[in-house]
Write an enzyme that holds these catalytic residues in place. Structure first.
Site, PDB file in Angstrom:
ATOM      1  N   CYS A 130      -5.319   4.304 -38.688  1.00 14.99           N
ATOM      2  CA  CYS A 130      -4.113   4.769 -39.387  1.00 14.99           C
ATOM      3  C   CYS A 130      -3.458   5.894 -38.582  1.00 14.99           C
ATOM      4  O   CYS A 130      -2.248   5.926 -38.387  1.00 14.99           O
ATOM      5  CB  CYS A 130      -4.448   5.315 -40.771  1.00 14.99           C
ATOM      6  SG  CYS A 130      -5.534   4.289 -41.781  1.00 14.99           S
ATOM      7  N   CYS A 187       0.100   8.716 -78.943  1.00 16.28           N
ATOM      8  CA  CYS A 187      -0.852   9.757 -78.540  1.00 16.28           C
ATOM      9  C   CYS A 187      -0.239  10.794 -77.607  1.00 16.28           C
ATOM     10  O   CYS A 187      -0.584  11.965 -77.668  1.00 16.28           O
ATOM     11  CB  CYS A 187      -2.063   9.141 -77.862  1.00 16.28           C
ATOM     12  SG  CYS A 187      -3.052   8.133 -78.979  1.00 16.28           S
ATOM     13  N   CYS A 233       1.452   4.179 -76.369  1.00 14.41           N
ATOM     14  CA  CYS A 233       1.182   5.359 -75.539  1.00 14.41           C
ATOM     15  C   CYS A 233       1.831   6.575 -76.200  1.00 14.41           C
ATOM     16  O   CYS A 233       1.244   7.660 -76.254  1.00 14.41           O
ATOM     17  CB  CYS A 233       1.774   5.198 -74.135  1.00 14.41           C
ATOM     18  SG  CYS A 233       1.508   3.616 -73.323  1.00 14.41           S
ATOM     19  N   ARG A 243       1.218  -1.076 -50.265  1.00 13.94           N
ATOM     20  CA  ARG A 243       1.699  -0.619 -48.945  1.00 13.94           C
ATOM     21  C   ARG A 243       0.538  -0.515 -47.950  1.00 13.94           C
ATOM     22  O   ARG A 243       0.644  -0.945 -46.812  1.00 13.94           O
ATOM     23  CB  ARG A 243       2.407   0.729 -49.112  1.00 13.94           C
ATOM     24  CG  ARG A 243       2.859   1.395 -47.830  1.00 13.94           C
ATOM     25  CD  ARG A 243       3.913   0.605 -47.068  1.00 13.94           C
ATOM     26  NE  ARG A 243       3.397   0.054 -45.826  1.00 13.94           N
ATOM     27  CZ  ARG A 243       4.144  -0.542 -44.889  1.00 13.94           C
ATOM     28  NH1 ARG A 243       5.459  -0.667 -45.054  1.00 13.94           N
ATOM     29  NH2 ARG A 243       3.605  -1.021 -43.814  1.00 13.94           N
ATOM     30  N   CYS A 300      -0.226  -2.427 -44.251  1.00 14.57           N
ATOM     31  CA  CYS A 300      -0.617  -1.824 -42.965  1.00 14.57           C
ATOM     32  C   CYS A 300      -1.893  -2.473 -42.435  1.00 14.57           C
ATOM     33  O   CYS A 300      -2.000  -2.722 -41.237  1.00 14.57           O
ATOM     34  CB  CYS A 300      -0.800  -0.318 -43.114  1.00 14.57           C
ATOM     35  SG  CYS A 300       0.765   0.566 -43.329  1.00 14.57           S
ATOM     36  N   CYS A 342      -0.961   5.412 -35.581  1.00 14.25           N
ATOM     37  CA  CYS A 342       0.458   5.213 -35.882  1.00 14.25           C
ATOM     38  C   CYS A 342       1.054   6.438 -36.576  1.00 14.25           C
ATOM     39  O   CYS A 342       2.057   6.978 -36.133  1.00 14.25           O
ATOM     40  CB  CYS A 342       0.645   3.963 -36.753  1.00 14.25           C
ATOM     41  SG  CYS A 342       0.437   2.449 -35.792  1.00 14.25           S
TER      42      CYS A 342
HETATM   43  C1  HEC Z   1       0.387  -0.267 -36.100  1.00 10.14           C
HETATM   44  C2  HEC Z   1       0.849   0.916 -36.761  1.00 10.14           C
HETATM   45  C3  HEC Z   1       0.328   1.201 -38.153  1.00 10.14           C
HETATM   46  C4  HEC Z   1      -0.970   1.401 -38.538  1.00 10.14           C
HETATM   47  C5  HEC Z   1      -2.221   1.327 -37.701  1.00 10.14           C
HETATM   48  C6  HEC Z   1      -0.905   1.757 -39.931  1.00 10.14           C
HETATM   49  N1  HEC Z   1       0.373   1.753 -40.392  1.00 10.14           N
HETATM   50 FE1  HEC Z   1       1.008   2.476 -42.151  1.00 10.14          FE
HETATM   51  N2  HEC Z   1       2.913   1.926 -41.703  1.00 10.14           N
HETATM   52  C7  HEC Z   1       3.321   1.388 -40.491  1.00 10.14           C
HETATM   53  C8  HEC Z   1       4.726   1.071 -40.563  1.00 10.14           C
HETATM   54  C9  HEC Z   1       5.559   0.446 -39.456  1.00 10.14           C
HETATM   55  C10 HEC Z   1       5.151   1.447 -41.851  1.00 10.14           C
HETATM   56  C11 HEC Z   1       6.561   1.302 -42.445  1.00 10.14           C
HETATM   57  C12 HEC Z   1       7.432   2.403 -41.942  1.00 10.14           C
HETATM   58  C13 HEC Z   1       6.886   3.723 -42.385  1.00 10.14           C
HETATM   59  O1  HEC Z   1       7.153   4.178 -43.492  1.00 10.14           O
HETATM   60  O2  HEC Z   1       6.078   4.308 -41.603  1.00 10.14           O
HETATM   61  C14 HEC Z   1       3.994   2.012 -42.521  1.00 10.14           C
HETATM   62  C15 HEC Z   1       4.025   2.585 -43.784  1.00 10.14           C
HETATM   63  C16 HEC Z   1       2.979   3.291 -44.354  1.00 10.14           C
HETATM   64  C17 HEC Z   1       3.063   4.080 -45.558  1.00 10.14           C
HETATM   65  C18 HEC Z   1       4.305   4.277 -46.428  1.00 10.14           C
HETATM   66  C19 HEC Z   1       5.103   5.493 -46.024  1.00 10.14           C
HETATM   67  C20 HEC Z   1       6.384   5.614 -46.789  1.00 10.14           C
HETATM   68  O3  HEC Z   1       6.974   6.717 -46.780  1.00 10.14           O
HETATM   69  O4  HEC Z   1       6.838   4.655 -47.412  1.00 10.14           O
HETATM   70  C21 HEC Z   1       1.819   4.594 -45.788  1.00 10.14           C
HETATM   71  C22 HEC Z   1       1.404   5.472 -46.964  1.00 10.14           C
HETATM   72  C23 HEC Z   1       0.958   4.123 -44.726  1.00 10.14           C
HETATM   73  N3  HEC Z   1       1.702   3.342 -43.869  1.00 10.14           N
HETATM   74  C24 HEC Z   1      -0.401   4.399 -44.626  1.00 10.14           C
HETATM   75  C25 HEC Z   1      -1.228   3.813 -43.677  1.00 10.14           C
HETATM   76  C26 HEC Z   1      -2.675   3.887 -43.696  1.00 10.14           C
HETATM   77  C27 HEC Z   1      -3.497   4.620 -44.745  1.00 10.14           C
HETATM   78  C28 HEC Z   1      -3.125   3.203 -42.630  1.00 10.14           C
HETATM   79  C29 HEC Z   1      -4.552   2.891 -42.228  1.00 10.14           C
HETATM   80  C30 HEC Z   1      -5.259   2.034 -43.174  1.00 10.14           C
HETATM   81  C31 HEC Z   1      -1.957   2.713 -41.905  1.00 10.14           C
HETATM   82  N4  HEC Z   1      -0.840   3.069 -42.591  1.00 10.14           N
HETATM   83  C32 HEC Z   1      -2.012   2.045 -40.698  1.00 10.14           C
HETATM   84  C33 HEC Z   1       2.532   1.218 -39.372  1.00 10.14           C
HETATM   85  C34 HEC Z   1       1.164   1.406 -39.330  1.00 10.14           C
HETATM   86  C1  HEC Z   2      -5.286   6.619 -78.915  1.00 10.31           C
HETATM   87  C2  HEC Z   2      -4.647   7.612 -78.085  1.00 10.31           C
HETATM   88  C3  HEC Z   2      -4.164   7.181 -76.718  1.00 10.31           C
HETATM   89  C4  HEC Z   2      -3.360   6.121 -76.381  1.00 10.31           C
HETATM   90  C5  HEC Z   2      -2.821   5.039 -77.283  1.00 10.31           C
HETATM   91  C6  HEC Z   2      -3.087   6.246 -74.971  1.00 10.31           C
HETATM   92  N1  HEC Z   2      -3.724   7.323 -74.462  1.00 10.31           N
HETATM   93 FE1  HEC Z   2      -3.600   8.025 -72.557  1.00 10.31          FE
HETATM   94  N2  HEC Z   2      -4.950   9.441 -72.996  1.00 10.31           N
HETATM   95  C7  HEC Z   2      -5.503   9.688 -74.234  1.00 10.31           C
HETATM   96  C8  HEC Z   2      -6.490  10.745 -74.125  1.00 10.31           C
HETATM   97  C9  HEC Z   2      -7.337  11.310 -75.264  1.00 10.31           C
HETATM   98  C10 HEC Z   2      -6.494  11.125 -72.764  1.00 10.31           C
HETATM   99  C11 HEC Z   2      -7.386  12.166 -72.107  1.00 10.31           C
HETATM  100  C12 HEC Z   2      -6.701  13.449 -72.145  1.00 10.31           C
HETATM  101  C13 HEC Z   2      -7.279  14.375 -71.180  1.00 10.31           C
HETATM  102  O1  HEC Z   2      -8.245  14.015 -70.501  1.00 10.31           O
HETATM  103  O2  HEC Z   2      -6.700  15.460 -71.041  1.00 10.31           O
HETATM  104  C14 HEC Z   2      -5.507  10.302 -72.105  1.00 10.31           C
HETATM  105  C15 HEC Z   2      -5.167  10.423 -70.752  1.00 10.31           C
HETATM  106  C16 HEC Z   2      -4.115   9.767 -70.150  1.00 10.31           C
HETATM  107  C17 HEC Z   2      -3.635  10.031 -68.814  1.00 10.31           C
HETATM  108  C18 HEC Z   2      -4.187  11.070 -67.862  1.00 10.31           C
HETATM  109  C19 HEC Z   2      -3.719  12.450 -68.220  1.00 10.31           C
HETATM  110  C20 HEC Z   2      -4.248  13.491 -67.284  1.00 10.31           C
HETATM  111  O3  HEC Z   2      -3.872  14.645 -67.475  1.00 10.31           O
HETATM  112  O4  HEC Z   2      -5.018  13.168 -66.364  1.00 10.31           O
HETATM  113  C21 HEC Z   2      -2.614   9.160 -68.567  1.00 10.31           C
HETATM  114  C22 HEC Z   2      -1.813   9.031 -67.292  1.00 10.31           C
HETATM  115  C23 HEC Z   2      -2.464   8.357 -69.756  1.00 10.31           C
HETATM  116  N3  HEC Z   2      -3.367   8.763 -70.698  1.00 10.31           N
HETATM  117  C24 HEC Z   2      -1.526   7.350 -69.892  1.00 10.31           C
HETATM  118  C25 HEC Z   2      -1.464   6.521 -71.002  1.00 10.31           C
HETATM  119  C26 HEC Z   2      -0.602   5.370 -71.085  1.00 10.31           C
HETATM  120  C27 HEC Z   2       0.361   4.916 -70.000  1.00 10.31           C
HETATM  121  C28 HEC Z   2      -0.825   4.814 -72.310  1.00 10.31           C
HETATM  122  C29 HEC Z   2      -0.231   3.542 -72.855  1.00 10.31           C
HETATM  123  C30 HEC Z   2      -0.468   2.363 -72.023  1.00 10.31           C
HETATM  124  C31 HEC Z   2      -1.822   5.624 -72.990  1.00 10.31           C
HETATM  125  N4  HEC Z   2      -2.186   6.639 -72.165  1.00 10.31           N
HETATM  126  C32 HEC Z   2      -2.282   5.378 -74.258  1.00 10.31           C
HETATM  127  C33 HEC Z   2      -5.171   9.058 -75.398  1.00 10.31           C
HETATM  128  C34 HEC Z   2      -4.389   7.931 -75.494  1.00 10.31           C
END
Ligand code: HEC
Ligand code: HEC
Length: 294
Positions: A210, A112, A109, A251, A255, A213
């Site tokens: 989602c 590049c 990585c 995560r 949920c 909650c």
């Molecule tokens: C029944 C309640 C409930 C529902 C419905 C629910 N979650 Fe959660 N979710 C939680 C609890 C509890 C946690 C852990 C504590 C926290 O960070 O809120 C959590 C954590 C998360 C976190 C991490 C937040 C952090 O800071 O770490 C995300 C992101 C999240 N939920 C997204 C979603 C999404 C998207 C959905 C719908 C697909 C969803 N949740 C549905 C209860 C819920």
């Molecule tokens: C041979 C060259 C090459 C290698 C090796 C390479 N990349 Fe890339 N990578 C690129 C090019 C070219 C882009 C596209 C740049 C752009 O779109 O601005 C890119 C884009 C990305 C992006 C998105 C950048 C953006 O601005 O959205 C990420 C994240 C990334 N590379 C991570 C990695 C990681 C992690 C590795 C190793 C596992 C890796 N690359 C290996 C050439 C490379």
């Protein structure tokens, strides 16, 4: 070669991180005033798409960390205690790793992109984005794997593998402290609207959306946990219950399992569209990956 441990910021920038929780309090007042002009402009644009019931008012937005115990807050804020850095160190080692066989070149990585923290600053916030070449929504894990397979000529890394988590967390770390903001391209709108609608739709045997909650009941207690606003800005995050780092999709799957709904596969369009909606919903929060959660 840059030593992985040099990624752990020393005192000045880690105190910057400690400021994050207090910055949420200040953000409502000071930040909103400072960025008023910008907000007025972008929020009208976003409001057309995101004026939905799942949103949290900007001045009330809070990091999940602020719902956590003092212990967890301290662990996240100190990079020498934050277990997420074990994965980041692995990610940094992998970042530097290149090889060559007789016929194929496997550039690192770094070959590049050079320095991970400089070249990747602000990048994680652009994901999920629309990938024109495949006409698909692509998240950060998908982009890293695209570079793995197309540019490094190596097999894709599995979701939740230490390698993919390490690289994802390494790239996310480069945006730590930056305020999440998104640009709404026309290409993104359909996927964003689907993500939004999924967020607001009841699901599973428990028949909850989602938003029931995370928008309507944030701060309430549920089975020993405090429900947060469900913000995405700390992922990948280390969760005590998992005893490891996990992606945002892991995560979300937890949920879905909690409400006994269908658990979409890692990398599925459903989860990636939810991820997209969450990134717009969380605009205004500072990136704090690697988070530490219960
Ligand atoms: C029944 C309640 C409930 C529902 C419905 C629910 N979650 Fe959660 N979710 C939680 C609890 C509890 C946690 C852990 C504590 C926290 O960070 O809120 C959590 C954590 C998360 C976190 C991490 C937040 C952090 O800071 O770490 C995300 C992101 C999240 N939920 C997204 C979603 C999404 C998207 C959905 C719908 C697909 C969803 N949740 C549905 C209860 C819920
Ligand atoms: C041979 C060259 C090459 C290698 C090796 C390479 N990349 Fe890339 N990578 C690129 C090019 C070219 C882009 C596209 C740049 C752009 O779109 O601005 C890119 C884009 C990305 C992006 C998105 C950048 C953006 O601005 O959205 C990420 C994240 C990334 N590379 C991570 C990695 C990681 C992690 C590795 C190793 C596992 C890796 N690359 C290996 C050439 C490379």
């Amino acid at each position: 070669m840059k030593k992985a441990s040099s990624l752990r910021p020393t005192k000045p920038s880690s105190s910057h991180v400690t400021h994050l929780s207090s910055s949420h309090r200040v953000f409502g007042k000071l930040g909103c005033l400072l960025t008023l002009a910008c907000l007025l402009f972008t929020s009208t644009l976003h409001a057309q798409v995101l004026g939905g019931a799942g949103m949290v008012q900007r001045s009330l937005m809070r990091s999940g960390l602020s719902f956590s115990s003092a212990d967890l807050r301290a662990t996240q804020s100190d990079d020498s205690l934050n277990p997420g850095f074990l994965w980041i160190d692995q990610g940094q080692a992998l970042w530097q790793q290149g090889s060559r066989s007789n016929t194929v070149d496997h550039p690192s990585c770094a070959a590049c992109h050079q320095d991970s923290q400089q070249s990747m600053r602000g990048v994680s916030m652009k994901y999920p984005r629309w990938d024109k070449s495949t006409s698909q929504l692509i998240n950060l894990e998908g982009q890293i794997n695209a570079c793995r397979t197309q540019r490094q000529h190596l097999p894709a890394l599995a979701y939740e593998s230490d390698e993919l988590l390490g690289l994802t967390a390494l790239v996310s770390l480069a945006s730590r402290g930056l305020v999440l903001s998104r640009t709404l391209d026309d290409d993104l709108k359909p996927a964003l609207l689907r993500g939004q609608s999924r967020y607001e739709t009841r699901m599973g045997q428990n028949n909850l959306a989602c938003m029931h909650c995370h928008t309507q009941n944030a701060g309430q207690h549920l089975g020993g946990e405090t429900i947060s606003q469900g913000q995405p800005h700390a992922y990948p995050a280390y969760r005590l219950e998992w005893q490891r780092l996990g992606s945002l999709q892991k995560r979300l799957r937890a949920c879905l399992s909690g409400v006994k709904a269908e658990i979409w596969p890692f990398g599925s369009q459903e989860l990636t569209e939810l991820e997209l909606y969450l990134s717009f919903r969380g605009e205004g929060l500072a990136i704090e990956s690697p988070g530490v959660r219960r």
